[in-house]
Design an enzyme around this catalytic site. Sequence first.
Site, mmCIF file in Angstrom:
data_model
loop_
_atom_site.group_PDB
_atom_site.id
_atom_site.type_symbol
_atom_site.label_atom_id
_atom_site.label_comp_id
_atom_site.label_asym_id
_atom_site.label_seq_id
_atom_site.Cartn_x
_atom_site.Cartn_y
_atom_site.Cartn_z
ATOM 1 C CB VAL A 60 -0.961 0.015 1.206
ATOM 2 C CG1 VAL A 60 -1.896 -1.172 1.147
ATOM 3 C CG2 VAL A 60 -0.196 0.022 2.523
ATOM 4 C CD GLU A 61 0.428 5.359 3.155
ATOM 5 O OE1 GLU A 61 1.620 5.666 3.342
ATOM 6 O OE2 GLU A 61 -0.469 5.628 3.960
ATOM 7 N N GLY A 62 1.912 3.042 -2.405
ATOM 8 C CA GLY A 62 3.000 2.943 -3.380
ATOM 9 C C GLY A 62 3.776 1.668 -3.153
#
Length: 833
Positions: free
Chosen positions: A507-509
Amino acid sequence: MTTLIFLGLLGAGALALGMMRGKLWMWALLVAAAVFVWQSGLLEGAFAWPSPGLLGLFAWVPALVLGALSIPIVHRKVIVDPAFDTIKGILPKVSSTEQEALDAGTVGFDAELFSGNPDWEKLRAVPPIVLTDEEQAFLDGPTEELCHMIDDWTVRFNQKEIPEKIWDYAKDQGFLGMLISKEHGGLGFSAQAQSMILGKVASRSPDVVTIVMVPNSLGPGELIEKYGTDDQKEYFLPRLARGIEVPCFSLTGPTSGSDAATMRDIGYVEYGKHDGKKTLGIRLSWDKRYITLGPNATLVGLAFRLFDPENLLGKGEDLGITVGLIPANHPRVNIGRRHLPNGAAFPNGPNWGVDVFIPIDWVIGGADMAGQGWRMLMECLAAGRAISLPSSSTAGAKAMLRYTTAYGRIRKQFGLPVARMEGIDEALTRMIETAYVNEAARGVTASMVSRGEKPSVISALMKYQTTERMRQSVNDAMDIHGGRGICDGPSNYLQAAYQMVPVGITVEGANILTRTLITFAQGALRSHPYLYSEVQAVQDDDELRGKEQFEEAFNGHVAFAISNVTGALFHNVTGGSFANAPEKANASAEWYRQIARSSRNFALVADLTVAVLGGGLKTKQKLTGRMADAMSELYLMSCVLKRFEDDGKPEADRDIVQLAMENGLYRFQHALSGTIENFPSAPVRWLMKTLIYPFGRHYKPASDKLGSKVVKTVLEPGEVRDRLTRDIYVSRDPDDQTGILEHTLEKVIAAEAAEKKLEKAIREGTIRRYHGIDWIGEAQKENILSESEAAQLREVETLVSRVIAVDHFDPAEVKPNFAQLGHNSRAMEPAAE
């Protein structure tokens, strides 16, 4: 002799001018002086002046050329203008989304690392870890209580859901509104406090921390606080702070994951009906997935691409990415069923809508902010990515270390605690280093954000580095626990982290993307002292202004490049002995100097990489990934030294610092060498090797002896173990799955003398230890043990049996879960267009 003196002075002068970024006229004087001495007849042997004549005139040409080029108008016409035109012609136009990503966030200490000569006082100026009395009370009170309430097995298996009592407590105590200002009903806590609170909860339950993390990270709360209209702030923020509204943020879709800017979720500005009235608004269709808190959300934050065919807003047709707020119960909004992200229990699922009409006032910030969504997201992500996952990953690494050192000291094989076996020692050494380094970087980065920075490059490297290192720690913990770790059940304290690790990685990149495409590629532009200014200058619509700005940046860049070449050679020949170190660094001065030396090498390779590869840098992702690793090591090592100083330079931690620094420098060297060895240009590759490794590679990893020494200090309860695992939830309740570890560890160590007596008797054959035999009773009977010692060992034996026990189940307890899942699950079909 005269010749040697001349050559030495000439070399020293060239190095000095290069490192001090000397002007062109200074170089002209140096060359002229060299030619004058050469022609004077003072030199001997091969360097003696051969004869007068035409050669004498040609010898002065370099000095004359340099002198001419130092004249501003000549320099501009001959060098700067052609360079401007060449770069302008080959440089691809930066897209609007790329520009917004570059403009988002701030540049901080990362620029010092790219400079090749870090200013250590800027790092020291970052405040140490400090909480207000209110924040500390919340960490010690409600946060501790929330952790105490959590039953991980109930969350992960029995309910596969966050229990209502946990939700209610989190809402009532204000956990969902930590970043919302007091003015709007939130707690208004600092980034440092949020990081530490999230970390403590994460150390108890990776699932529960998610329902606290998401409302306090990128999402409606933060976006409304920073960009919302006054009406949006007054209405939504108090409701979000009290948990009346549960938010989610919908960004990722089936076709737009890491490349979020290509989303197909679209809206059109038009007039429609809302509450029975003709209203200017947006008609939306979208399809989102992987939305955390989505199944429980009452308020959906939505990112979509906005078009205005009739130019009703007066901003043109393609407005760009926009962010809206939509109640989950709004007509035609569909909240889907749940995903099962690696079997975790936190709510996560899809949502979609077809022809959903919303008023224009539901855009965050209103009509004025239509089309500004990508900038808003990037600015928030620049800070948020530095807090959420680094805090939970750091806490996870610390928890793994605390549990595993206790288990390794308690569990015996081959007649000794497994933690004292060299193979186990190796894994524990890694875990100790990770816990110390992650916490050092977490604390420094959170302090940067607390004082208003939005470190976009640092937040990217923090996200991928802390989660990757935590993954290694979890794997090491599982390896050391063996079967005890893989058998799930109420007593298993590793499985929750093991299940959640891939989620944090993704997640988040996703880490692969963040490492290879974002950290260095973005850092090379944003953190480089001149490159971004040059790019902005050549793309300025006002060419005259652009050329003026370009000249200043270009001249600085050339001097910077020369200083990197000369500085790298000088520091590598001298072993970094003259590199920059701060005042009063004392025993740490050498480490500062080695980081400064490495920073110079990094700056050299980074500059050459960007200059040679140019626009092709994005396609050389193996190289950019290694450069991201190298930059990460520089930052993490710098944080280690700052943590050591902020902690008061405890003597007991000095070996841990040495371990982290030696391994960090070795990993830096490995990453930089990988870039050099795989560089596509042979001449540049040779130049890099010559300047950086004139005598070969110079760093080695920490020795086995040092690692074993560090592990020994952590196997005993005390200040070192407590400092390494500070600010996580620690239970000492023997009825708790982790509290039994702490309780038993203390008992095992207290009974060590009595245990040695018993072990000696067993080795000598006086006492036999088999199932069915009361060996402790036999030892007491033979006067090997006193009555109190026997009682002590019986208690320890019972406790150890509980620590090493694994759960087992009646098949009926587990089969219905699998049967239900298999019967009811289905793949999600795309939403109708």
